[in-house]
Every structure is written in C-alpha cells, then in structure tokens.
Write an enzyme that holds these catalytic residues in place. Sequence first.
Site, PDB file in Angstrom:
ATOM      1  N   TYR A   1      22.349  15.045  49.014  1.00 10.67           N
ATOM      2  CA  TYR A   1      21.654  15.982  49.902  1.00 10.67           C
ATOM      3  C   TYR A   1      22.656  16.995  50.449  1.00 10.67           C
ATOM      4  O   TYR A   1      23.571  16.653  51.197  1.00 10.67           O
ATOM      5  CB  TYR A   1      20.995  15.209  51.035  1.00 10.67           C
ATOM      6  CG  TYR A   1      19.961  15.977  51.821  1.00 10.67           C
ATOM      7  CD1 TYR A   1      18.603  15.718  51.626  1.00 10.67           C
ATOM      8  CD2 TYR A   1      20.318  16.915  52.768  1.00 10.67           C
ATOM      9  CE1 TYR A   1      17.638  16.393  52.365  1.00 10.67           C
ATOM     10  CE2 TYR A   1      19.353  17.599  53.502  1.00 10.67           C
ATOM     11  CZ  TYR A   1      18.021  17.330  53.294  1.00 10.67           C
ATOM     12  OH  TYR A   1      17.062  17.993  54.028  1.00 10.67           O
TER      13      TYR A   1
ATOM     14  N   TYR B   1      15.506  24.349  48.043  1.00 13.36           N
ATOM     15  CA  TYR B   1      15.556  23.417  49.164  1.00 13.36           C
ATOM     16  C   TYR B   1      14.148  22.899  49.441  1.00 13.36           C
ATOM     17  O   TYR B   1      13.304  23.633  49.950  1.00 13.36           O
ATOM     18  CB  TYR B   1      16.116  24.124  50.406  1.00 13.36           C
ATOM     19  CG  TYR B   1      16.041  23.284  51.664  1.00 13.36           C
ATOM     20  CD1 TYR B   1      17.088  22.439  52.009  1.00 13.36           C
ATOM     21  CD2 TYR B   1      14.926  23.318  52.499  1.00 13.36           C
ATOM     22  CE1 TYR B   1      17.024  21.654  53.146  1.00 13.36           C
ATOM     23  CE2 TYR B   1      14.851  22.534  53.634  1.00 13.36           C
ATOM     24  CZ  TYR B   1      15.899  21.713  53.957  1.00 13.36           C
ATOM     25  OH  TYR B   1      15.828  20.939  55.080  1.00 13.36           O
TER      26      TYR B   1
END
Lengths: 143, 387
Positions: free
Chosen positions: B290, B341
Amino acid sequence: MTSDTAKVPAEEIFELITDQWTGPYWDAARRHVLTVPKCASCGKFRMPPTPFCPHCLSQEIEWPELSGGGTIYSYTVVTRAIIPQMETTLPYVPALVELPDAPGVRLVTNIVDVPVSEIKVGQAVKVRWHDRRDGVTVPCFTF
Amino acid sequence: MSIARKTALVGVGSTPYYKRGKSLPQTMNELVCKAILAAVDDAGLLVGDIDGFAYYSGGFDTPYLMETLGIPELRFSATVTATGGGSAGAVQMAAMAVASGVAKTVVVVGGNQQAALRFGAFTSGYAPSAEGAFFAASGLVGPGHMFALLARRHMHVYGTKREHFAEIAMAMRAHAIGNPNAVMQKPLTLDDYFAAPLIADPLCLYDFCLETDGAIAVVVTSAARARDLKQVPVVIHAAMQGGERGWGRSLYWMNMPEEHFLTSGHRFVARELYRMAGLTPADIDTAQLYDHFTPMVIAQLEDYGFCRPGEGGEYVASGAIRYEGGSLPVNTDGGQLSCGYIWGMTHIREAMEQIRGTAFRQVQNVNFALATGGPSNLPLSAVILGK
Ligand SMILES: [Zn+2]
C-alpha cells in the site's frame, strides 16, 4: 520559502471540543499552564487524556504543572494550502514535542516564531501560548 | 481452525481509474455496481450467486446493492473498522465467512470518488472531537502532513534520504508506463523529483499517491469450488487484520513508542501472516505494498522482513523493488503512486493478476504474492495469495 518565519496555523481549521477527560488540559492552557495527565496510581503519563491508565487501569488522574520545556521529536514544514483556510498562515510547522518532565508522551503542536530553516530534530524548545479569538488557548513551541 | 488455503479469489472486476472527479456523472454506487458485475462475470458466476459482502473504510450500502443488482438472498454483510488499513482485512472477513460455511460467494468491494472531499484533505473532513483536538490544532490537515512526521524521524534515526523516496516514486512510474490501466504514463526522473514542490517537507508532490476515482470488486468462494470455476484459482494462503497497542491510533495520536513510530505498524500483521501461511519473506515473489506515501513503502519492506529495520532506504536504492532486475518487484502495476488509487484494492487486484499469470508486467514463476492494506490507525491488514 524556508527562510520564512514559522507561523501559527489558521484558527479556522480547528474547533475545540472537550469532554471530562480532556477538559483539564485545555482549562490549564487558558491559564498558560502546560500539563498532561499523570496516573495517580502508577505515576505514568499518557496523552491524549483517556478514561483509563493503560498500564494499571486506574481512573485516578493528576495534572502536574510542567516546566514548558521540550525537545523536537519530528516536524514537517507545510508550505502549500490543501484547503483554502490554510492559505493565510503559510508556512507553518506541525511538530511532535517530547517533554522531559513528562516522559513517554508527545504533544502534537507547532513550532512558531523562528526561521523555518533553523528547525531541527532534537532542538530544545519552550512553550509559547497562542490565545485565540474564540477564547481557546493552544500551546505552541519556540526556541 | 485456520482459514489458510480454505478459500480463493475467483473473480476480479474494476472500473477504469479516473483522475479525481472525472468519473462524474456516474455515481459512487454505480461505479461499485459496475465493478461487482465485472467481477462475477470474470468468475463465470451470476450476480444472483452473491450471498455476502465484506467492506472496509465505512463500506457501502448492502441493501441498495441487493435491490439494484437483483441479489435475492444475503447471508453475510460486514465492514472492517478504521480506514484504508482494512482493504486486505475485508478479504480476510470474506474468507472467514466462506470458510465457516456462513456464506458461499462473498464480494469484497472498495471504491472512491473524490468530487466532494479530496482524500488529500481527508482529515479536515472529520467532525471535531475531544480526542481529535490534540492533533487538529496543529494544522495536520491531510494524511501527508502526518506521514511527513514519521518520514522525518525515520530519516533522522536511520539516515534514510529523499533519494530513497525518489527511487520508490521512479520505480512505480517505470512500472506504470505502458500499463493500459495506469493513469500516469510520463517518465519520472530524479531531476523531476527534486524540482517538485515540497508539500509537507520532507515529502514532495511525487511522494504522494494519486487522487483517482473508481471501484474494484473481488469474489471469494471456497478453494474446492474455485477449481470448477472459470479462472485459475487464486488461493488465499493467509489473511490477517490487527496490530499492536503500541501502534494503536498511530497518526491521530502520534504517541507511539519509538520502536513502533519508526515502522509502518505492520510488523505484528506480518508475523501472524507468515505464521498462518507457513511461509517466510524469502517465499514472497512479488509484493503489492500500500503506497499512499513513499516512506511507508520503505517501512513496510522492513516490517515484512525483506530487509532489516532501518535498511529499507538502502534496499530500494539497490534496485530491489524494480520489475527490471529487482529481487522483489513491488507494485508491478505502478501502484497507487502511478497507476491508480482505489484504497488498496488495486494491490489485491495486481496480486491476483500476478498469481494468475495475467499481469501487464508479469513476474516470472510467481508462487506467492503479498498485498497489504494501508499503514494507518488499527486494524492493519494483509493477504498472501498463491496458486
Ligand atoms: Zn497507572
């Protein structure tokens, strides 16, 4: 830009809400007294103020008056507004400050009134009170 | 009972990754539905087969989805608490629901549409609270300001440099270029990086992830049933959500003891995950970490044991995370820094593609792929996927 003086961030971005556990911190700030909660049972400090001591689960709290001295643990320099309210107070310097007379806790605060380029991790600082228009007082730190 | 290897990811569906606001006039629910329909189609299932939903970061409106998609029966619907830390945790919940027999076909869906509030100013959208007062007064308006504080300390203690952050940004960009899904297609040089404005010193523009709109859904069912479905099954070898008190509310309280402050908060999740999978860091062939902020990639490389604490900067400087010539290709789609994203679902998607062997930048001989949820307040989460 970095030769600029670190400002107090815009008052508009923050509205104080308190509860019975956090209130004493802000009440003391109004009197220009820096304090953080200390467990009355085991003597450990904690921040933010919460209803239980995580070390011994006591609910008894003391609010010792601190010297107002601290050390910069980390900081960032904000030079860009990501919401319009930020625009008038750039640059400002959010920082984490450790307190020698309250080991184990940090304040999330601001370094103010010093040239941004002189701010360093490990720098000794002292509290500088910022009295807001809404009657709230916020502790900032300066050299 | 362990959930290890009991379940599999059998379908994945995604909308395009739109630059912030460009997904309008589609609605958020519409994007979510499009991702779900694509995921069940990919799995060779019908939307009516879905009998469970698992979410994170507040989730979506299950009965709305049932009513609009014509899903007749529901056996499971739950949301992982906290924020982007829970993306892989939602996969864990789905796996638990399936492994326990509570539900048979569970969809995990994540999505964002940033027309109303930019995620870059996310924390400014929180309602004032007594606890929040201790960080809000300081002008930590966006997560970038908070992660800058962690990055500065990592630099101070370990000697991590901005050049290391730059290498992550450049590696992700190199991975994105040519990938038809990726938003960013222009090469990024070291000069570009250092010419960019500092937004929250020491973080500059390229240390921040993209702000994009879109939705991604994946379908979880039993590993046994997965073998009879359309795609190569992607087995969930381990899935974990949790963390330690020392990390706790992390960014929002900033009182983590230094041994935690210098991490991504993931150390405990990593340990439990490897234990559940019966694997070690050396077994991981590609990691989808992430990447909301470059320094958190370094901290996760350390927390997941790919290098020692404090050595993440040197590790990336060696080229280790590059698809070309790297020992551990990281974020092979370009990540959230350069591809898109979608709150960590992009990492689940890319890990699935790598196990299936269908990724745009396919790593050779992949047996195991790691995908993590965002370093944030607890719970944090991660999965190990494999054949
Ligand atoms: Zn105590």
